[in-house]
Design a protein around this motif. Structure first.
Motif, mmCIF file in Angstrom:
data_model
loop_
_atom_site.group_PDB
_atom_site.id
_atom_site.type_symbol
_atom_site.label_atom_id
_atom_site.label_comp_id
_atom_site.label_asym_id
_atom_site.label_seq_id
_atom_site.Cartn_x
_atom_site.Cartn_y
_atom_site.Cartn_z
ATOM 1 N N UNK A 11 5.119 16.430 1.911
ATOM 2 C CA UNK A 11 5.617 17.804 2.044
ATOM 3 C C UNK A 11 5.195 18.405 3.392
ATOM 4 N N UNK A 12 3.952 18.223 3.754
ATOM 5 C CA UNK A 12 3.475 18.740 5.045
ATOM 6 C C UNK A 12 4.164 18.046 6.203
ATOM 7 N N UNK A 13 4.373 16.744 6.062
ATOM 8 C CA UNK A 13 5.043 16.008 7.133
ATOM 9 C C UNK A 13 6.468 16.525 7.326
ATOM 10 N N UNK A 14 7.152 16.814 6.226
ATOM 11 C CA UNK A 14 8.528 17.334 6.304
ATOM 12 C C UNK A 14 8.551 18.699 6.990
ATOM 13 N N UNK A 15 7.596 19.548 6.667
ATOM 14 C CA UNK A 15 7.515 20.870 7.305
ATOM 15 C C UNK A 15 7.271 20.716 8.804
ATOM 16 N N UNK A 16 6.338 19.837 9.169
ATOM 17 C CA UNK A 16 6.056 19.617 10.593
ATOM 18 C C UNK A 16 7.263 19.037 11.322
ATOM 19 N N UNK A 17 7.980 18.111 10.683
ATOM 20 C CA UNK A 17 9.187 17.534 11.305
ATOM 21 C C UNK A 17 10.220 18.612 11.596
ATOM 22 N N UNK A 18 10.312 19.601 10.708
ATOM 23 C CA UNK A 18 11.301 20.666 10.869
ATOM 24 C C UNK A 18 10.900 21.672 11.943
ATOM 25 N N UNK A 19 9.603 21.757 12.243
ATOM 26 C CA UNK A 19 9.142 22.800 13.164
ATOM 27 C C UNK A 19 8.535 22.283 14.466
ATOM 28 N N UNK A 20 8.260 20.980 14.537
ATOM 29 C CA UNK A 20 7.564 20.410 15.687
ATOM 30 C C UNK A 20 8.267 19.143 16.151
ATOM 31 N N UNK A 21 8.313 18.933 17.447
ATOM 32 C CA UNK A 21 8.922 17.698 17.941
ATOM 33 C C UNK A 21 7.898 16.566 17.900
ATOM 34 N N UNK A 22 8.385 15.335 17.795
ATOM 35 C CA UNK A 22 7.523 14.163 17.849
ATOM 36 C C UNK A 22 6.863 13.772 16.545
ATOM 37 N N UNK A 23 7.300 14.330 15.422
ATOM 38 C CA UNK A 23 6.721 13.971 14.122
ATOM 39 C C UNK A 23 7.642 12.945 13.465
ATOM 40 N N UNK A 24 7.106 11.773 13.186
ATOM 41 C CA UNK A 24 7.898 10.685 12.611
ATOM 42 C C UNK A 24 8.225 10.940 11.147
ATOM 43 N N UNK A 25 9.425 10.557 10.757
ATOM 44 C CA UNK A 25 9.836 10.719 9.364
ATOM 45 C C UNK A 25 8.978 9.867 8.433
ATOM 46 N N UNK A 26 8.655 8.659 8.865
ATOM 47 C CA UNK A 26 7.821 7.758 8.063
ATOM 48 C C UNK A 26 6.441 7.643 8.707
ATOM 49 N N UNK A 27 5.850 8.763 8.994
ATOM 50 C CA UNK A 27 4.562 8.833 9.680
ATOM 51 C C UNK A 27 3.465 8.080 8.927
ATOM 52 N N UNK A 28 2.660 7.341 9.678
ATOM 53 C CA UNK A 28 1.509 6.651 9.089
ATOM 54 C C UNK A 28 0.436 7.634 8.627
#
Length: 177
Positions: free
Chosen positions: A110-127
């Motif tokens: 959930x946090x990763x999805x929020x960051x992807x929507x608001x920040x550049x460079x966040x991977x969809x399948x982030x480690x």
């Protein structure tokens, strides 16, 4: 000493550390591995001995996992011990007594999805979502020096974010950006 010489020497130190960390003699000689962290979002700090007499210390890893949790929703997971080993090697290399600063450790989906929507460079399948990545800085060490040392270890991914003042390291494939 010129900047180029300093960076070159830093790469040499990192390579020496990476080679030494894998030698049987080094493993036998270095019984205890300690890591000191500070979460920049919560202010929490922990100093933990992750390896003692060559054995992982479960209770110490749990204390580190707590500091590395997703600060947005307090979710945590077991972080890859190899990531902690990389972090400890970097901290030891620079010989800093101040805690390594954690910008982002574990991230819930959930946090990763929020960051992807608001920040550049966040991977969809982030480690970060697998407990295999961390964004760090070490007080008194330039982002470039930290990046060069992490690259010299030849372990996992290394991302360089000078404008944000941190370096990403992970236990995935060896790569850099």
């Amino acid at each position: 000493m010129q900047r180029r010489d300093f960076l070159h020497r830093g790469v040499q130190w990192g390579m020496a550390l990476a080679l030494a960390a894998n030698s049987p003699l080094s493993v036998a000689a270095r019984r205890d591995t300690t890591l000191t962290l500070m979460n920049t979002h919560t202010g929490e700090q922990v100093k933990a001995t992750i390896l003692s007499n060559g054995q992982l210390q479960a209770s110490e890893l749990a204390a580190l996992n707590r500091v590395m949790r997703d600060h947005r929703n307090n979710q945590q997971m077991a972080i890859d011990p190899d990531l902690y080993q990389q972090m400890a090697a970097l901290q030891q290399l620079f010989g800093k007594s101040a805690p390594m600063e954690i910008i982002s450790g574990y991230r819930s989906p959930e946090s990763n999805a929020i960051l992807r929507a608001t920040t550049s460079g966040v991977a969809q399948k982030s480690l970060h979502m697998e407990g295999k990545a961390v964004d760090i800085r070490i007080p008194g060490v330039s982002t470039r020096q930290l990046q060069q040392a992490a690259l010299a270890m030849h372990k996992g991914g290394v991302g360089y974010y000078p404008d944000s003042g941190f370096v990403h390291i992970d236990t995935g494939k060896v790569r850099h950006w």
